[in-house]
Design a protein around this motif. Sequence first.
Motif: not given
Length: 117
Positions: A60-76
Amino acid sequence: QVQLVESGGGLVQAGGSLRLSCAASGDSFSSFAMGWFRQAPGKEREFVAEIRSGGTTKHAGSVKGRFTISRDNSKNTAYLQMNSLKPEDTAVYYCAAGVFVGQYNYWGQGTQVTVSS
């Protein structure tokens, strides 16, 4: 059936950081799109970020540059790294999972994030 459990919320001063985690049960985690949403008191739930099964992200624009989403499929597990937090980021944060991005069928119970000024 997929169960989602969020963790990592808490109280932090403005400018600080938190990392939220969303642990998923089941064998199909890697095929799901994952999203983070938040709801502040008296406000509607709003989109924060999403990550597709292939790794493409949107914030979202309000969090861009401050928040980062990621995932680790090996850890679900999906993550939301939150930096430079502001008081207006105070909310209950929810993770969600779905076969298609934007169509979330499964939701966690939420974790509280409070940012003090």
